[in-house]
Design a protein around this motif. Sequence first.
Motif, mmCIF file in Angstrom:
data_model
loop_
_atom_site.group_PDB
_atom_site.id
_atom_site.type_symbol
_atom_site.label_atom_id
_atom_site.label_comp_id
_atom_site.label_asym_id
_atom_site.label_seq_id
_atom_site.Cartn_x
_atom_site.Cartn_y
_atom_site.Cartn_z
ATOM 1 N N SER A 1 22.009 -5.165 19.203
ATOM 2 C CA SER A 1 20.712 -5.114 19.530
ATOM 3 C C SER A 1 19.914 -4.784 18.166
ATOM 4 N N LYS A 2 20.342 -4.955 17.149
ATOM 5 C CA LYS A 2 20.076 -4.489 15.626
ATOM 6 C C LYS A 2 18.849 -5.375 15.447
ATOM 7 N N VAL A 3 17.636 -5.038 15.182
ATOM 8 C CA VAL A 3 16.623 -5.794 14.384
ATOM 9 C C VAL A 3 16.321 -5.163 12.778
ATOM 10 N N ARG A 4 17.015 -5.871 11.980
ATOM 11 C CA ARG A 4 16.891 -5.568 10.480
ATOM 12 C C ARG A 4 16.022 -6.432 9.743
ATOM 13 N N PHE A 5 15.437 -5.296 8.973
ATOM 14 C CA PHE A 5 14.164 -5.690 8.026
ATOM 15 C C PHE A 5 14.828 -5.382 6.502
ATOM 16 N N GLU A 6 14.590 -6.466 5.735
ATOM 17 C CA GLU A 6 14.760 -6.271 4.364
ATOM 18 C C GLU A 6 13.647 -6.704 3.553
ATOM 19 N N VAL A 7 13.365 -6.184 2.381
ATOM 20 C CA VAL A 7 12.575 -6.147 1.530
ATOM 21 C C VAL A 7 13.089 -6.359 0.017
ATOM 22 N N ASP A 8 12.431 -7.238 -0.599
ATOM 23 C CA ASP A 8 12.836 -7.397 -2.218
ATOM 24 C C ASP A 8 11.459 -7.542 -2.843
ATOM 25 N N VAL A 9 11.039 -6.386 -3.297
ATOM 26 C CA VAL A 9 9.659 -6.330 -4.074
ATOM 27 C C VAL A 9 9.564 -7.335 -5.061
ATOM 28 N N ALA B 1 0.842 -1.307 -0.196
ATOM 29 C CA ALA B 1 -0.164 -0.013 -0.045
ATOM 30 C C ALA B 1 0.819 1.232 -0.006
ATOM 31 N N LEU B 2 2.336 1.033 0.239
ATOM 32 C CA LEU B 2 2.898 2.298 0.379
ATOM 33 C C LEU B 2 3.242 2.671 -1.182
ATOM 34 N N PRO B 3 3.596 4.008 -1.418
ATOM 35 C CA PRO B 3 4.132 4.559 -2.804
ATOM 36 C C PRO B 3 5.347 3.804 -3.067
ATOM 37 N N ASP B 4 5.872 3.826 -4.446
ATOM 38 C CA ASP B 4 7.008 3.297 -4.746
ATOM 39 C C ASP B 4 8.224 4.074 -4.303
ATOM 40 N N GLY B 5 9.205 3.498 -4.114
ATOM 41 C CA GLY B 5 10.371 4.183 -3.555
ATOM 42 C C GLY B 5 10.370 4.143 -2.074
ATOM 43 N N TRP B 6 9.090 3.557 -1.186
ATOM 44 C CA TRP B 6 9.171 3.664 0.175
ATOM 45 C C TRP B 6 10.483 3.187 0.907
ATOM 46 N N ALA B 7 10.657 3.616 1.920
ATOM 47 C CA ALA B 7 11.932 3.312 2.772
ATOM 48 C C ALA B 7 11.435 2.408 3.851
ATOM 49 N N MET B 8 12.153 1.803 4.701
ATOM 50 C CA MET B 8 11.754 1.180 5.645
ATOM 51 C C MET B 8 11.117 1.756 6.791
ATOM 52 N N ALA C 1 14.768 2.833 -4.070
ATOM 53 C CA ALA C 1 14.407 3.307 -5.450
ATOM 54 C C ALA C 1 14.138 2.318 -6.341
ATOM 55 N N SER C 2 14.895 1.094 -6.195
ATOM 56 C CA SER C 2 14.850 0.041 -6.920
ATOM 57 C C SER C 2 14.027 -1.106 -6.416
ATOM 58 N N GLY C 3 13.131 -0.864 -5.209
ATOM 59 C CA GLY C 3 12.311 -1.801 -4.708
ATOM 60 C C GLY C 3 12.917 -2.777 -3.691
ATOM 61 N N LYS C 4 14.219 -2.596 -2.994
ATOM 62 C CA LYS C 4 14.976 -3.148 -2.246
ATOM 63 C C LYS C 4 15.249 -2.331 -1.042
ATOM 64 N N PRO C 5 14.256 -1.991 -0.228
ATOM 65 C CA PRO C 5 14.488 -1.184 0.992
ATOM 66 C C PRO C 5 15.044 -2.069 2.129
ATOM 67 N N VAL C 6 15.929 -1.534 3.038
ATOM 68 C CA VAL C 6 16.642 -2.178 3.992
ATOM 69 C C VAL C 6 16.659 -1.244 5.022
ATOM 70 N N GLY C 7 16.243 -1.611 6.471
ATOM 71 C CA GLY C 7 16.204 -0.573 7.589
ATOM 72 C C GLY C 7 16.532 -1.316 8.859
ATOM 73 N N SER C 8 17.191 -0.687 9.831
ATOM 74 C CA SER C 8 17.439 -1.496 11.027
ATOM 75 C C SER C 8 17.193 -0.513 12.276
ATOM 76 N N TYR C 9 16.969 -1.156 13.511
ATOM 77 C CA TYR C 9 16.482 -0.588 14.370
ATOM 78 C C TYR C 9 17.213 -1.033 15.546
ATOM 79 N N ASN C 10 17.865 -0.304 16.254
ATOM 80 C CA ASN C 10 18.725 -0.720 17.347
ATOM 81 C C ASN C 10 18.749 0.206 18.692
ATOM 82 N N ILE C 11 19.350 -0.222 19.754
ATOM 83 C CA ILE C 11 19.439 0.484 20.809
ATOM 84 C C ILE C 11 21.017 0.814 20.874
#
Length: 195
Positions: free
Chosen positions: A103-111, A51-58, A87-97
Motif C-alpha cells: 500500500s506504499k505511496v513513495r515520494f522522491e525529490v532531487d532538488v 519554500a522549505l528550509p534546506d535539508g527538509w525531509a519528506m 541533507a544533500s537535497g534528495k529526500p525520499v519518504g513513503s506512506y503506507n497502511i
Amino acid sequence: MKSWILLLASMIVFVLAGCGEQPAPEGTTETTTTETTTTETTDGQLGDAIALPDGWAMNDAITPAEVEAIMGTAGFGSFPEAASNAASGKPVGSYNIGSIPYSKVRFEVDVAGGRSGYDTAVSFLTAPVEVQGALWDAASIGDVPAGDRMPVRFVGLRGNVCFHITWEPAVFPGLDKTETSVKLAELLITNLYTR
C-alpha cells in the motif's frame, strides 16, 4: 531606589533597541541568522523556489492525512526510506497502511536532478505518457514492473527539481492511476512551493 533606577534604565535600553526598524509587511515572517536576515512571503502563492528550509525531509512536506485524503483510505502512516538523503537535497519518504501489503505511496525529490535526471527516470517507465499540468515543466506517467506487481510512477520536472511518485493501483482498485498520480503530484508541488 537603586532597583527603580535599574528598572528604568533597563526599560529605556529595551525601548531604544527597537527604534529605527520598520515592521515587516503583513503576511511575512522574518528569520534572522548570524549572517543574514531573510523575509519570506507567506501569501499562499506558489514561488519559484522550494519554500522549505534546506535539508527538509519528506515528512516536512507531506502528512499521512493528506495522502489518506487523496487515496480515499484511512490508516496511512509515514516512514523514512533508507535511500533518503535530505541533507544533500534528495529526500525520499513513503506512506503506507501497515496492515495492507504494497500500500506504499513513495515520494522522491532531487532538488538538483534537472532535465537529465528527469529523462533518466522517464527511461525506466514502461510506455510513458506525457502529462500536461500548470505546476510542472514536464511530466510523464508509466508503469515500473516489479516482479508480478505493476506499480505506476509519475515523474515530474519543475525548474531544476525532479520528482517521482510511485504507488500500486492494484491495491487501490477504485482509483484512476493517472488522476490519482496527478493529485499526488499537485499535493507535493503545492506543499513544496507555497510561500
